[in-house]
Design a protein around this motif. Sequence first.
Motif, PDB file in Angstrom:
ATOM      1  N   SER A 130      29.414  37.089  44.288  1.00 19.70           N
ATOM      2  CA  SER A 130      29.933  37.137  42.926  1.00 19.70           C
ATOM      3  C   SER A 130      31.004  38.038  42.633  1.00 19.70           C
ATOM      4  CB  SER A 130      29.033  36.872  41.660  1.00 19.70           C
ATOM      5  OG  SER A 130      28.174  35.753  41.837  1.00 19.70           O
ATOM      6  N   PHE A 131      32.335  37.353  42.121  1.00 25.92           N
ATOM      7  CA  PHE A 131      33.394  38.495  41.993  1.00 25.92           C
ATOM      8  C   PHE A 131      33.740  38.355  40.629  1.00 25.92           C
ATOM      9  CE2 PHE A 131      34.224  36.997  46.562  1.00 25.92           C
ATOM     10  CZ  PHE A 131      34.716  38.121  46.841  1.00 25.92           C
ATOM     11  N   VAL A 132      34.246  39.415  40.131  1.00 18.67           N
ATOM     12  CA  VAL A 132      34.747  39.930  38.993  1.00 18.67           C
ATOM     13  C   VAL A 132      36.254  39.515  39.093  1.00 18.67           C
ATOM     14  CG1 VAL A 132      35.334  41.512  37.018  1.00 18.67           C
ATOM     15  CG2 VAL A 132      33.339  41.777  38.362  1.00 18.67           C
ATOM     16  N   PHE A 133      36.565  38.268  38.275  1.00 13.58           N
ATOM     17  CA  PHE A 133      37.984  37.790  38.296  1.00 13.58           C
ATOM     18  C   PHE A 133      38.413  37.390  36.847  1.00 13.58           C
ATOM     19  CE2 PHE A 133      38.335  35.853  42.955  1.00 13.58           C
ATOM     20  CZ  PHE A 133      38.884  37.225  43.398  1.00 13.58           C
ATOM     21  N   SER A 134      39.718  37.846  36.376  1.00 11.96           N
ATOM     22  CA  SER A 134      40.026  37.499  35.249  1.00 11.96           C
ATOM     23  C   SER A 134      40.295  35.832  35.074  1.00 11.96           C
ATOM     24  CB  SER A 134      41.503  38.164  34.934  1.00 11.96           C
ATOM     25  OG  SER A 134      41.839  37.938  33.627  1.00 11.96           O
ATOM     26  N   THR A 135      40.010  35.211  33.820  1.00 14.98           N
ATOM     27  CA  THR A 135      40.179  34.158  33.473  1.00 14.98           C
ATOM     28  C   THR A 135      41.681  34.035  33.189  1.00 14.98           C
ATOM     29  OG1 THR A 135      39.443  34.367  31.230  1.00 14.98           O
ATOM     30  CG2 THR A 135      37.967  33.633  32.892  1.00 14.98           C
ATOM     31  N   ARG A 136      42.330  34.931  32.961  1.00 15.72           N
ATOM     32  CA  ARG A 136      43.699  34.870  32.315  1.00 15.72           C
ATOM     33  C   ARG A 136      44.729  35.262  33.432  1.00 15.72           C
ATOM     34  NH1 ARG A 136      42.959  38.580  26.735  1.00 15.72           N
ATOM     35  NH2 ARG A 136      41.200  37.203  25.798  1.00 15.72           N
ATOM     36  N   ASP A 163      45.738  35.618  40.822  1.00 17.42           N
ATOM     37  CA  ASP A 163      44.917  36.491  41.737  1.00 17.42           C
ATOM     38  C   ASP A 163      43.488  37.153  41.077  1.00 17.42           C
ATOM     39  OD1 ASP A 163      46.172  38.530  40.291  1.00 17.42           O
ATOM     40  OD2 ASP A 163      47.697  38.852  41.580  1.00 17.42           O
ATOM     41  N   GLY A 164      43.521  36.811  39.936  1.00 19.66           N
ATOM     42  CA  GLY A 164      42.205  37.227  39.154  1.00 19.66           C
ATOM     43  C   GLY A 164      42.440  38.829  38.958  1.00 19.66           C
ATOM     44  N   HIS A 165      43.517  39.528  39.004  1.00 20.88           N
ATOM     45  CA  HIS A 165      43.528  41.012  38.576  1.00 20.88           C
ATOM     46  C   HIS A 165      43.389  41.188  36.842  1.00 20.88           C
ATOM     47  CE1 HIS A 165      44.238  41.586  42.685  1.00 20.88           C
ATOM     48  NE2 HIS A 165      45.422  41.570  42.786  1.00 20.88           N
ATOM     49  N   ILE A 166      42.917  42.272  36.767  1.00 20.25           N
ATOM     50  CA  ILE A 166      42.965  42.563  35.203  1.00 20.25           C
ATOM     51  C   ILE A 166      43.531  43.932  35.059  1.00 20.25           C
ATOM     52  CG2 ILE A 166      41.241  43.385  33.311  1.00 20.25           C
ATOM     53  CD1 ILE A 166      39.070  41.784  35.108  1.00 20.25           C
ATOM     54  N   ILE A 180      31.012  41.987  43.583  1.00 20.69           N
ATOM     55  CA  ILE A 180      32.186  42.745  44.009  1.00 20.69           C
ATOM     56  C   ILE A 180      33.388  42.424  42.956  1.00 20.69           C
ATOM     57  CG2 ILE A 180      34.045  42.527  45.702  1.00 20.69           C
ATOM     58  CD1 ILE A 180      32.484  41.130  47.754  1.00 20.69           C
ATOM     59  N   LEU A 181      33.928  43.736  42.723  1.00 14.58           N
ATOM     60  CA  LEU A 181      35.148  44.097  42.035  1.00 14.58           C
ATOM     61  C   LEU A 181      36.181  44.556  42.871  1.00 14.58           C
ATOM     62  CD1 LEU A 181      35.535  45.336  38.478  1.00 14.58           C
ATOM     63  CD2 LEU A 181      37.316  45.813  40.264  1.00 14.58           C
ATOM     64  N   PHE A 210      28.733  45.344  34.167  1.00 19.56           N
ATOM     65  CA  PHE A 210      28.986  44.138  34.923  1.00 19.56           C
ATOM     66  C   PHE A 210      28.429  43.894  36.384  1.00 19.56           C
ATOM     67  CE2 PHE A 210      32.542  44.656  31.762  1.00 19.56           C
ATOM     68  CZ  PHE A 210      32.139  43.639  31.070  1.00 19.56           C
ATOM     69  N   MET A 211      28.145  45.153  37.246  1.00 18.11           N
ATOM     70  CA  MET A 211      27.807  44.956  38.567  1.00 18.11           C
ATOM     71  C   MET A 211      26.551  44.857  38.846  1.00 18.11           C
ATOM     72  SD  MET A 211      30.770  44.919  39.794  1.00 18.11           S
ATOM     73  CE  MET A 211      30.573  44.917  41.463  1.00 18.11           C
ATOM     74  N   GLU A 212      26.099  44.583  39.709  1.00 17.31           N
ATOM     75  CA  GLU A 212      24.518  44.707  40.434  1.00 17.31           C
ATOM     76  C   GLU A 212      24.377  46.050  40.680  1.00 17.31           C
ATOM     77  OE1 GLU A 212      22.209  42.554  40.731  1.00 17.31           O
ATOM     78  OE2 GLU A 212      23.159  40.730  40.728  1.00 17.31           O
ATOM     79  N   ASP A 213      23.110  46.694  40.642  1.00 17.85           N
ATOM     80  CA  ASP A 213      22.562  48.058  40.801  1.00 17.85           C
ATOM     81  C   ASP A 213      23.420  48.596  41.952  1.00 17.85           C
ATOM     82  OD1 ASP A 213      21.170  47.844  38.441  1.00 17.85           O
ATOM     83  OD2 ASP A 213      19.403  47.275  39.575  1.00 17.85           O
ATOM     84  N   ASN A 214      23.621  49.944  41.584  1.00 16.88           N
ATOM     85  CA  ASN A 214      24.212  50.871  42.654  1.00 16.88           C
ATOM     86  C   ASN A 214      25.444  50.221  43.589  1.00 16.88           C
ATOM     87  OD1 ASN A 214      22.419  52.822  41.649  1.00 16.88           O
ATOM     88  ND2 ASN A 214      20.796  51.957  42.809  1.00 16.88           N
TER      89      ASN A 214
END
Length: 263
Positions: free
Chosen positions: A79-85, A89-92, A118-119, A133-137
């Motif tokens: 799973s990725f952290v991707f921007s909806t806006r 390329d999903g960058h924030i 992943i971010l 927002f991330m899984e542990d460590n």
Amino acid sequence: ILMSLLLIATILTLYSRFTPGPLPFNVSRDSRWFTTQPSPITPSTCQPAENMVFIKTHKTGSTSLHCIFCRYGYANKLSFVFSTRNTKDGHIRKEHLNQSIILPPIGGFVNSSSKYNILTGHVSYKRKTINSFMEDNPIYVTILREPATHVESHMNFFSQRKQVMASMQAFLKKPRTSKNEAGRNNQLREFGLSFESTLNERIVNETIMTLDKEFDLVLILEYFDESLILLKHLLCWSFEDIIYLAQNQRTTRETITDTFRHN
């Protein structure tokens, strides 16, 4: 008879001297004079990392590294952290990271308790917020480059030669009062330091020391391939995982003068 016994003894001595002793366990008995078999390989104790944060920096070879992380995540259904806006390329980039502007994780939904693996992208570095927002460590990674070539690349890619040159000249004349942000301390500011704070030497040094403790690896563009080997060991990946094609390279560019580079 005595001569015969001496001859036999000599032959036996020479035979024992030049005949190999007991074979080691990893040597082929059928071809012991020519080849050896590899020793048994001890299985690796590390497990390939799946939770990582790559703080992408501008004009540092970061897109090539970004693609490596993306390919690994896609291949392993992470799973990725991707921007909806930002559908390109999903960058924030200039927004505050919060649940309302990012896609839900795989198998989850917006505002769920599910976390991300992943971010990898442009985002303001705020470790506490990112960790929420991330899984542990997660493993934290970024990349930097030599400052003069960074300024050069920045002004070429964004077609801002005039603005960057003017900014740097103004900074050299009055480093404490210059407010033009073009080309100034871009790499450090991408880690959450304000423009005004870059004028404070104490804050700058403290920020660098903090980043040194918080990041697991800082790659260097000028040693990109060597840095990838360190990344491979850190993440317990294979060589196939770090294969890459260079991205966003330009064939022509305007260079800066040696004097400007020195200043």
